[in-house]
Write an enzyme that holds these catalytic residues in place. Structure first.
Site, PDB file in Angstrom:
ATOM      1  N   GLY A 109      -4.670   0.867  15.808  1.00 11.74           N
ATOM      2  CA  GLY A 109      -5.040   0.028  16.951  1.00 11.74           C
ATOM      3  C   GLY A 109      -6.475   0.198  17.431  1.00 11.74           C
ATOM      4  O   GLY A 109      -6.806  -0.214  18.545  1.00 11.74           O
TER       5      GLY A 109
ATOM      6  N   ARG B  94     -15.628   8.329   5.140  1.00 10.51           N
ATOM      7  CA  ARG B  94     -16.020   6.920   5.158  1.00 10.51           C
ATOM      8  C   ARG B  94     -17.524   6.808   5.445  1.00 10.51           C
ATOM      9  O   ARG B  94     -18.168   5.846   5.044  1.00 10.51           O
ATOM     10  CB  ARG B  94     -15.194   6.211   6.250  1.00 10.51           C
ATOM     11  CG  ARG B  94     -15.249   4.717   6.172  1.00 10.51           C
ATOM     12  CD  ARG B  94     -13.944   4.111   6.666  1.00 10.51           C
ATOM     13  NE  ARG B  94     -14.157   2.918   7.464  1.00 10.51           N
ATOM     14  CZ  ARG B  94     -13.186   2.200   8.009  1.00 10.51           C
ATOM     15  NH1 ARG B  94     -11.922   2.568   7.839  1.00 10.51           N
ATOM     16  NH2 ARG B  94     -13.446   1.132   8.723  1.00 10.51           N
TER      17      ARG B  94
ATOM     18  N   ASP C 233     -18.028   1.792  13.048  1.00 12.54           N
ATOM     19  CA  ASP C 233     -16.626   1.605  12.661  1.00 12.54           C
ATOM     20  C   ASP C 233     -16.278   2.459  11.440  1.00 12.54           C
ATOM     21  O   ASP C 233     -15.530   2.045  10.574  1.00 12.54           O
ATOM     22  CB  ASP C 233     -16.313   0.122  12.379  1.00 12.54           C
ATOM     23  CG  ASP C 233     -14.822  -0.108  12.131  1.00 12.54           C
ATOM     24  OD1 ASP C 233     -14.006   0.668  12.658  1.00 12.54           O
ATOM     25  OD2 ASP C 233     -14.484  -1.044  11.382  1.00 12.54           O
TER      26      ASP C 233
ATOM     27  N   ARG D 139       2.525   2.157   4.385  1.00  7.67           N
ATOM     28  CA  ARG D 139       2.028   3.110   3.392  1.00  7.67           C
ATOM     29  C   ARG D 139       3.074   4.125   2.957  1.00  7.67           C
ATOM     30  O   ARG D 139       2.733   5.149   2.384  1.00  7.67           O
ATOM     31  CB  ARG D 139       0.747   3.769   3.906  1.00  7.67           C
ATOM     32  CG  ARG D 139      -0.333   2.731   4.185  1.00  7.67           C
ATOM     33  CD  ARG D 139      -1.721   3.285   4.333  1.00  7.67           C
ATOM     34  NE  ARG D 139      -2.675   2.201   4.492  1.00  7.67           N
ATOM     35  CZ  ARG D 139      -3.034   1.669   5.657  1.00  7.67           C
ATOM     36  NH1 ARG D 139      -2.530   2.137   6.784  1.00  7.67           N
ATOM     37  NH2 ARG D 139      -3.892   0.679   5.714  1.00  7.67           N
TER      38      ARG D 139
ATOM     39  N   GLU E 101      -9.055  -1.347  16.924  1.00 10.97           N
ATOM     40  CA  GLU E 101      -9.801  -2.578  17.218  1.00 10.97           C
ATOM     41  C   GLU E 101      -9.294  -3.244  18.496  1.00 10.97           C
ATOM     42  O   GLU E 101      -9.717  -4.336  18.854  1.00 10.97           O
ATOM     43  CB  GLU E 101      -9.688  -3.552  16.039  1.00 10.97           C
ATOM     44  CG  GLU E 101     -10.658  -3.268  14.905  1.00 10.97           C
ATOM     45  CD  GLU E 101     -10.427  -1.916  14.246  1.00 10.97           C
ATOM     46  OE1 GLU E 101      -9.296  -1.643  13.815  1.00 10.97           O
ATOM     47  OE2 GLU E 101     -11.378  -1.123  14.179  1.00 10.97           O
TER      48      GLU E 101
ATOM     49  N   ASP F 208     -14.162   4.996  10.529  1.00 14.15           N
ATOM     50  CA  ASP F 208     -12.986   5.835  10.775  1.00 14.15           C
ATOM     51  C   ASP F 208     -13.019   7.040   9.829  1.00 14.15           C
ATOM     52  O   ASP F 208     -13.401   6.899   8.672  1.00 14.15           O
ATOM     53  CB  ASP F 208     -11.698   5.078  10.465  1.00 14.15           C
ATOM     54  CG  ASP F 208     -11.515   3.807  11.277  1.00 14.15           C
ATOM     55  OD1 ASP F 208     -12.353   2.908  11.150  1.00 14.15           O
ATOM     56  OD2 ASP F 208     -10.527   3.727  12.011  1.00 14.15           O
TER      57      ASP F 208
ATOM     58  N   GLN G  29       0.813  -1.218   0.000  1.00  8.23           N
ATOM     59  CA  GLN G  29       0.000   0.000   0.000  1.00  8.23           C
ATOM     60  C   GLN G  29       0.849   1.272   0.000  1.00  8.23           C
ATOM     61  O   GLN G  29       0.388   2.318   0.425  1.00  8.23           O
ATOM     62  CB  GLN G  29      -0.935  -0.008   1.215  1.00  8.23           C
ATOM     63  CG  GLN G  29      -1.874  -1.227   1.209  1.00  8.23           C
ATOM     64  CD  GLN G  29      -2.921  -1.189   2.304  1.00  8.23           C
ATOM     65  OE1 GLN G  29      -2.720  -0.598   3.351  1.00  8.23           O
ATOM     66  NE2 GLN G  29      -4.053  -1.813   2.054  1.00  8.23           N
TER      67      GLN G  29
END
Lengths: 568, 195
Positions: free
Chosen positions: A188, A325, A298, A128, A190, A300, A79
């Site tokens: 992090g 998102r 969720d 990335r 999750e 983000d 990525q």
């Protein structure tokens, strides 16, 4: 005292016969990058993913051919964009690898292999990209170290421990260089982390400032949290920010709140799902904009908005533009005091959660039946991967259009439960097998590229992918082109930036989920991109193959850098 | 410690009893701290270790065969040595324990099973996340990061990716309802990677 044993085993090889001269990367060059280089992940501090090069253009792009390729030796999701500085190219891969190449010939100059702890686990084994400053290259290790390498040799200049992997903190983003400091943020969300962004002295690696994305009790914004919820409230800062040198302001995005279900942490939960405006010298929070309060999907909002001025209803706006998102586009304003003002928002994919958006503040209201909770199942669109996940949109100043890698016609359903917190373990309030993902089975397409005029707020054209989601960051150029991969069929494509017509395509070695870059050496323009399918697109593909008959279960893995130029 | 042991007891000499308990507690704490300092909890499981819950309300207590219901859900556990030291200094020591129908166990898995109970490394062979979840429809072990599924009846072979290699099995036997390690891990722990 930090342990040294994990990084001492860096492997370096110097295969070039004679190392060529290296051009120092200065603040001035970062503020005004030359068209023939690609000095940072999105090309400039503005985050446009735009190049002024036009040798390759809409008239001749049909003659684009690969001129060399390079196998990275790694699997998992690639990525990172090639970062190019006067003949040197730096690419990164999963498993903490950095490779320097001669950007003209593809000769390998050196290779760095970070060595993490044996017991480290990676939710997203990816990287990335690097950032540059003076004679060094900076890269964030998955396991939490920030490493400075000598650009000419790959030799380690310093290593600083940033994140504690044992509590679920890790790093995947490219650092951002700001006036002699290397700025990073952690992943992090999750695992119940408390997100932060931190800056380190480029010469020494010493911490200059560290700003938590969730305020501690007594700090502004702490009133939006209950009790101790803030300690594990998420708001990871896992994508690179953008920077305004005029006001010395860093714009950096934050991720989901943690755990995923809002009723387990009542309040707006600042600064989750937000853009922060930070002072470049001190990290002080000058302002913020929260896209959705008390996140329960969720969603983000980790990508920083682009810095782009536009005209809105006849008024020139010193602007920010955010592709969220949560399925909405946001036209925002850079205020004099460093704050972020709201101008306008509208959905770009089907979104059924927001009942309204306050026209003055941008604050949404929610349909209550679309908000999942603990023991309360709710369906919502788009799914947790959103209208667009992390891949980069691009802005072309000639067409005044923003090009968006979007995904539509997918939804999710979640039902929360209380999960015991164990440091470093998954802590979202839902088990992986219970994450609901659905698609509209009669949909004509899923992945898209959308082109929006930033001044009129109207969509101009759309490319539809009937048989794939789109995970492809976009590169646009003064040649009137839009480059993008992102589909599971391994294609790399060029479109007409004005009309969206497909002008060229090439079947690469694997799916492309890395941002493309372009550069020029000795009068030849190159377009370069890493192929290497993995991580979330791969996981999502597996789910889709269970939902749609005939959907391919997998796209082949394995990283290869492809470099293209016009046939001579 | 059995359930009976944990019942509150009547004592005629409450103060003395409390002091005694405090001393025992302090010694136990000191012993555990010393053991941790010496990294005695950083060895792999051996024959004779007992599996204890690694999380949940019974954390630190033995996993009992009668609390494992047929076809899941599984329990996460660490080995505990005969002195009572829990071997949680190594993340890769964590195992996932589940009960399946003994008749469905393939011969290889059966060799390390007891009464349909099997124990596998809880460390995914893909990216080392914890295999802590359960697919209740297909009765499969699931990784908590990327959803790889493993068949507990077939020595944890992969039935859904992205993992490409099965989980290591930890052979067990039953003693008085407790799950006792009967041999070292069979197979490689975690992913194979450069970093």
């Amino acid at each position: 005292m930090k342990s040294r044993r994990w990084w001492l085993a860096a492997i370096m090889t110097l295969t070039a016969g004679t190392a060529q001269a290296y051009t120092l990367v200065t603040d001035e060059r970062l503020r005004n990058p030359e068209p023939h280089n690609w000095l940072m992940t999105r090309g400039s501090y503005k985050g446009w993913s735009y190049s002024p090069l036009d040798q390759i253009n809409r008239n001749n792009v049909k003659n684009l051919v690969p001129v060399w390729a390079f196998a990275t030796g790694k699997r998992s999701g690639h990525q990172s964009p090639p970062i190019v500085n006067d003949g040197y190219m730096f690419i990164t891969q999963p498993d903490n690898q950095v490779i320097a190449l001669d950007a003209r010939t593809g000769e390998e100059l050196w290779r760095f292999q970070g060595e993490g702890p044996e017991e480290f686990s990676a939710l997203h084994n990816t990287n990335r990209g690097v950032s540059l400053y003076e004679d060094k290259v900076y890269v964030a290790m998955l396991y939490g170290d920030l490493v400075a390498l000598e650009a000419k040799t790959g030799k380690v200049a310093w290593t600083t421990r940033v994140a504690n992997w044992k509590v679920g903190e890790y790093m995947t983003m490219a650092p951002l260089t700001v006036k002699g400091k290397i700025v990073v943020g952690i992943s992090g969300g999750e695992f119940g982390v408390r997100g932060f962004i931190a800056a380190y002295d480029a010469k020494t690696g010493k911490e200059v400032w560290k700003t938590y994305t969730i305020p501690a009790p007594g700090e502004p914004g702490s009133e939006t949290w209950r009790g101790d919820d803030w300690k594990r409230g998420g708001a990871a800062a896992w994508m690179t920010g953008n920077y305004d040198p005029e006001t010395n302001t860093i714009y950096w995005g934050t991720g989901n709140a943690s755990p995923w279900f809002g009723d387990q942490r009542p309040g707006d939960n600042l600064y989750t799902a937000s853009t922060l405006a930070l002072d470049g010298d001190t990290g002080r929070i000058k302002g913020y904009f929260q896209y959705h309060w008390n996140d329960s999907w969720d969603w983000d909002e980790m990508n920083a908005p682009m810095l782009v001025d536009y005209t809105w209803n006849g008024r020139p706006v010193k602007g920010l533009f955010k592709v969220s998102r949560n399925g909405y586009l946001y036209w925002l304003e850079r205020l004099q005091n460093g704050g972020i003002g709201f101008v306008h928002a509208k959905p770009y994919v089907y979104q059924d959660v927001f009942a309204s958006i306050d026209p003055k503040t941008g604050r949404p209201t929610y349909h209550p039946d679309k908000v999942p909770g603990t023991g309360k199942k709710a369906e919502f669109c788009p799914s947790l991967w959103g209208g667009k996940d992390w891949p980069f949109e691009a802005f072309n100043p000639h067409t005044r259009m923003v090009y968006i890698p979007a995904n539509d016609n997918h939804c999710g359903f979640l039902e929360g439960k209380v999960q015991e917190y164990v440091a470093g373990k998954w802590w979202t309030g839902v088990d992986i097998p219970d994450i609901g993902f659905t698609v509209k089975k009669d949909a004509k397409s899923f992945g898209e590229i959308q082109a929006w005029n930033i001044d009129t707020g109207e969509k101009v054209w759309t490319v539809l992918y009937p048989k794939s989601m789109n995970w492809g960051s976009i590169l646009t150029t003064a040649g009137g082109l839009v480059f993008s991969g992102g589909t599971q069929d391994r294609m790399f494509r060029a479109y007409d930036a004005v009309t969206g017509d497909l002008l060229w395509q090439f079947k690469t070695s694997s799916g492309i989920i890395a941002p493309p870059a372009t550069y020029m050496i000795d009068g030849i323009q190159y377009v370069a991109v890493q192929a290497g399918w993995g991580v979330d697109p791969q996981f999502q593909q597996g789910l889709l193959s269970n939902l749609i008959p005939g959907w391919p279960k997998a796209t082949t893995e394995g990283g290869v850098l492809w470099v293209f130029a016009l046939q001579r | 410690m059995s359930r009976e042991d944990r019942r509150p007891r009547r004592c005629d000499c409450l103060g003395a009893r409390r002091r005694e308990l405090m001393v025992i507690g302090a010694l136990a704490w000191a012993g555990t701290s010393v053991a941790r300092a010496l990294q005695l909890n950083e060895r792999r499981p051996q024959v004779g270790d007992i599996l204890v819950h690694s999380m949940g309300p019974r954390k630190g207590q033995p996993v009992r065969s009668d609390e494992l219901v047929l076809d899941g859900p599984p329990q996460l556990a660490f080995p505990m040595d005969p002195s009572g030291l829990i071997l949680d200094g190594l993340r890769f020591n964590e195992v996932v324990v589940v009960r399946v129908d003994p008749a469905q166990l393939d011969p290889e898995a059966r060799a390390g099973a007891a009464d349909g109970i099997v124990a596998y490394s809880a460390i995914c062979t893909h990216e080392a996340c914890t295999v802590s979840m359960w697919n209740d429809y297909e009765k499969m072990l699931v990784c908590s990061c990327h959803g790889s599924m493993f068949d507990p009846r077939a020595r944890a072979k992969v039935v859904f990716g992205p993992a490409q290699r099965r989980l290591a099995q930890l052979p067990i036997r039953l003693e008085e309802g407790k799950i006792v390690v009967a041999g070292p891990f069979q197979g490689r722990l975690g992913p194979q990677r450069a970093s």
